[in-house]
Design an enzyme around this catalytic site. Structure first.
Site, mmCIF file in Angstrom:
data_model
loop_
_atom_site.group_PDB
_atom_site.id
_atom_site.type_symbol
_atom_site.label_atom_id
_atom_site.label_comp_id
_atom_site.label_asym_id
_atom_site.label_seq_id
_atom_site.Cartn_x
_atom_site.Cartn_y
_atom_site.Cartn_z
ATOM 1 N N CYS A 47 47.048 74.345 62.420
ATOM 2 C CA CYS A 47 46.243 73.790 61.343
ATOM 3 C C CYS A 47 45.311 72.748 61.970
ATOM 4 O O CYS A 47 45.423 72.444 63.163
ATOM 5 C CB CYS A 47 47.145 73.128 60.311
ATOM 6 S SG CYS A 47 48.031 71.740 61.004
ATOM 7 N N GLU A 83 57.305 62.629 59.097
ATOM 8 C CA GLU A 83 56.167 62.262 58.236
ATOM 9 C C GLU A 83 56.652 61.415 57.059
ATOM 10 O O GLU A 83 56.008 60.425 56.674
ATOM 11 C CB GLU A 83 55.491 63.533 57.719
ATOM 12 C CG GLU A 83 54.293 63.240 56.833
ATOM 13 C CD GLU A 83 53.735 64.500 56.181
ATOM 14 O OE1 GLU A 83 53.575 65.530 56.873
ATOM 15 O OE2 GLU A 83 53.484 64.453 54.961
ATOM 16 N N THR A 109 53.234 66.420 53.229
ATOM 17 C CA THR A 109 52.085 67.348 53.197
ATOM 18 C C THR A 109 52.507 68.811 53.290
ATOM 19 O O THR A 109 51.783 69.692 52.840
ATOM 20 C CB THR A 109 51.108 67.037 54.346
ATOM 21 O OG1 THR A 109 51.830 67.059 55.575
ATOM 22 C CG2 THR A 109 50.441 65.700 54.159
ATOM 23 N N CYS A 133 49.311 69.550 51.672
ATOM 24 C CA CYS A 133 48.152 70.012 52.428
ATOM 25 C C CYS A 133 47.840 71.457 52.051
ATOM 26 O O CYS A 133 48.723 72.311 52.022
ATOM 27 C CB CYS A 133 48.456 69.897 53.912
ATOM 28 S SG CYS A 133 47.225 70.677 54.920
ATOM 29 N N SER A 144 52.231 74.933 63.960
ATOM 30 C CA SER A 144 52.321 74.395 65.318
ATOM 31 C C SER A 144 52.341 75.500 66.371
ATOM 32 O O SER A 144 52.707 75.252 67.520
ATOM 33 C CB SER A 144 53.572 73.515 65.425
ATOM 34 O OG SER A 144 54.692 74.234 64.951
HETATM 35 FE FE1 F3S Z 1 48.431 70.267 59.468
HETATM 36 FE FE2 F3S Z 1 47.701 67.956 58.672
HETATM 37 FE FE3 F3S Z 1 48.097 69.869 56.965
HETATM 38 S S1 F3S Z 1 49.037 68.365 60.316
HETATM 39 S S2 F3S Z 1 49.615 71.113 57.861
HETATM 40 S S3 F3S Z 1 46.520 69.767 58.450
HETATM 41 S S4 F3S Z 1 48.739 67.797 56.785
#
Ligand code: F3S
Length: 677
Positions: free
Chosen positions: A12, A124, A160, A188, A261
């Site tokens: 991401c 987090e 998130t 997110c 990741s």
């Molecule tokens: Fe990645 Fe940031 Fe969303 S680390 S999953 S873009 S909150």
């Protein structure tokens, strides 16, 4: 074996940003540490370790080093501890997480109860609780929400990567536990998108491959989601883990996704393996998803194309997915998110979900982000619109912004324009400041394409508009026409009258039928009057107008207004040897013969009257043709005296009446003999 790859598979924005930054440091040959593993992917972590970027567990282990904060973020106390250890900090907290921290801190500062929805032990969440000064309640289910005590004012936000479907249920429960609930869904959209795509692909696939680290919550969640829909789902960290039986099943439709990741390399590795298998697979009618003629390179290009598809200067439409204090994150399609710094935003009230046009400033800003600018797009459009008007010779609308040396800066549809002081008006400008904040109609007179600046003139607009008005006025004018005008100024020789953008002159002799000493005796500046066009000299641009021509001529009905025998009032305006001229009205004078100026005999006229005297006169005779009126002061006096006697009841002696009549006859005879007035 058709292979379908989720568009949002892999890193991401937040993770890509962190990894790129770490790689850049490694490439520079610098050593550094990361507080915790940079991402949940052992291969990436090991690779970075080999290149001198080593994970440490606590600030004490980082003492004196360049320390990278991963995208999960940390507590303010941790940052402080690192500083105390003399660390140089490179904060790679994902901007979405940064926003979550901000929300948490503000809620607590405002005295609200803060509820963080997420996994209590997730870094987090730990970081977020730290930003809330430890005053947050962490819950992960609707049941936990139901058990909370009553809260008067509460704010709820989320980890998130928390599953959106569970968030809804938890918030619904919290609404029942709080008098005033502020709902800040900080989940997110990258996670949500990834989950949605995974579900969709799993539903149409016979088998699913989820690529990613086993310790990544995000990858695990993906795996669970896919498995629930497509039982034949496997989770692999590397391509080598793909079971042979799975890979060799040539007839099935395979779906693939990867956690946030998962590096591009791992994803490519799996794609390569699967492509190899597919290339060894006999052709089947179901292989259309990968074009038959496409070789490995083409296929990899296809995969690559989902990763980088932009070039600097390109304009794209994106969706705002996060608005932070310093930057706004915009999804610009596929798996690409970009950052707009506040200075590059032109729309200050931008909010999540807005679709905005942005320009790609840098494909990679050095931290793995696509740098975007909304301002560039707006500026470019404003400039293009301005140039279109300039080329068409059109005027532009501007607003005075600032008085500067030599002129005024104006904003013309988002473009800065300079208006020299001499071009601000058609007259002298005393205070340039008077134009600040004013709407201005301007004409562009100079363009600097490179610097995107223009010089504009208001004076030119006024001049051209006046010219146009004059031309239109001349078009309308014709001799003999009666038109409406406004008296603009008076001179010794008459009055200038604006007849619709152009001035004409009413000469003093054309102002009145009577005698006029000054134009101001008849008209005043600003007075609206009708005038007659007497003469047009188009060559010299002169217009001769008449005012008196529209007034009745005094002689036309003088005999009706002044019947013989009537006694009227008049003003002595001129004295001659043979009598006095008395003005009955402007343009209408009558003569009182010397024998008629007084009841008594006088040697000269001045013995009876003087210029300026207001006198009563009797009208003896009116000749409108010859424009002559005979008047008598003496008879007026006698008539008035007789009227008085009659009023007192006394008879006029016969002799006296006869004598008066005789005198009158003589007077008439004398007047006949007098020269013309
Ligand atoms: Fe990645 Fe940031 Fe969303 S680390 S999953 S873009 S909150």
């Amino acid at each position: 074996m058709p292979l379908e790859i989720a568009p949002h598979a892999g890193f991401c924005m937040g993770v890509r940003r962190a990894v790129k930054a770490a790689e850049a440091i490694a490439e520079e040959g610098r050593r550094a540490c990361t507080l915790g593993e940079l991402i949940h992917n052992p291969q990436v972590v090991e690779d970075l370790r080999a290149r001198g970027i080593v994970p440490v567990a606590a600030p004490e282990e980082a003492a004196g080093q360049l320390t990278l904060i991963r995208s999960h973020g940390v507590t303010p106390e941790t940052l402080e501890a690192l500083r105390r250890q003399g660390c140089e900090i490179l904060d790679l907290t994902c901007p979405f997480v940064g926003r979550l921290h901000q929300i948490a801190a503000e809620a607590v500062a405002a005295g609200r109860t803060l509820i963080v929805v997420g996994e209590r032990e997730h870094p987090e969440v730990i970081g977020t609780v730290g930003w809330a000064q430890g005053k947050a309640i962490v819950i992960a289910s609707a049941e936990e929400a139901e058990r909370l005590p009553w809260m008067a004012r509460a704010t709820v936000c989320a980890q998130t990567t928390f599953p959106p479907d569970r968030w809804e249920a938890i918030v619904a429960a919290l609404r029942r536990r709080s008098g005033e609930l502020e709902e800040r869904c900080t989940i997110c959209s990258a996670t949500e998108e990834r989950q949605r795509e995974a579900r969709d692909i799993a539903a149409r696939s016979d088998a699913m491959i989820v690529v990613g680290g086993r310790h990544s919550a995000n990858t695990r969640k993906l795996y669970e989601t896919c498995r629930a829909i497509c039982p034949k789902t496997i989770l692999v960290e590397r391509a080598a883990e793909i079971p042979p039986a799975f890979a060799n099943n040539s007839s099935e439709r395979i779906g693939m996704t990867a956690g946030a990741s998962t590096p591009d390399g791992a994803l490519k590795e799996v794609v390569t393996i699967m492509t190899d298998i597919e290339n060894k697979t006999p052709e089947t009618p179901e292989t259309q998803a990968i074009p038959e003629e496409a070789g490995e390179n083409d296929f990899m290009k296809e995969v690559e194309s989902t990763l980088v598809r932009f070039r600097p200067g390109q304009t794209v439409v994106g969706k705002v997915i996060s608005v932070g204090a310093d930057e706004v994150i915009v999804n610009i399609g596929g798996k690409s998110d970009g950052l707009i710094r506040v200075a590059d935003l032109s729309q200050k009230d931008v909010k999540e979900g807005d679709e905005i046009e942005v320009e790609v400033v840098k494909v990679n800003d050095g931290e793995g982000n696509v740098r975007l600018s909304q301002r560039n797009v707006v500026n470019r459009k404003a400039w293009e619109a301005l140039m279109a008007k300039y080329n068409a010779g059109e005027y532009v609308e501007g607003v005075g912004k600032e008085a500067v040396k030599g002129g005024l800066l104006a904003d013309v549809g988002g473009v800065r324009a300079f208006v020299p002081a001499s071009h601000l008006s058609n007259g002298y400008v005393n205070k340039i400041d008077d134009f600040v904040g004013k709407d201005l109609k301007l004409k562009i007179i100079e363009v600097d394409e490179k610097k995107k600046r223009v010089v504009a003139s208001r004076r030119e607009v006024i001049r051209e508009e006046n010219e146009a008005k004059k031309a239109a006025a001349w078009e309308r004018l014709e001799e003999g026409a009666v038109i409406h005008g406004i008296v603009r100024r008076l001179t010794d020789f008459g009055a200038f009258v604006d007849v619709g953008g152009v001035d004409g002159l009413v000469h003093i002799t054309d102002l009145s039928w009577g005698r006029v000493k000054a134009a101001s005796d008849v008209v005043k500046p600003g007075q609206e009057i009708d005038v007659k066009v007497l003469n047009l000299d188009r060559e010299r641009g002169r217009i001769q107008l008449g005012y008196k021509q529209l007034q009745p001529k005094p002689w036309d009905n003088a005999d009706e207004k002044y019947p013989e025998g009537a006694i009227v009032e008049g003003k002595v305006v001129r004295i001659t040897t043979f009598g006095a001229f008395v003005e009955l009205e402007p343009g209408l004078d009558g003569l009182v013969h010397i024998t008629q100026v007084s009841p008594n005999r006088v040697a000269k006229v001045e013995d009876a009257v003087n210029v300026g005297d207001i006198v009563h006169v009797k009208v003896l005779h009116v000749d409108t043709e010859a424009k002559r009126i005979s008047l008598s002061i003496r008879q007026a006096l006698e008539d008035e005296a007789m009227d008085d006697l009659e009023a007192e009841g006394l008879d006029l002696p016969q002799e006296a009446a006869e004598a008066a009549e005789a005198v009158e006859t003589v007077a008439e005879a004398v007047e006949e003999a007098a020269p013309e007035a």
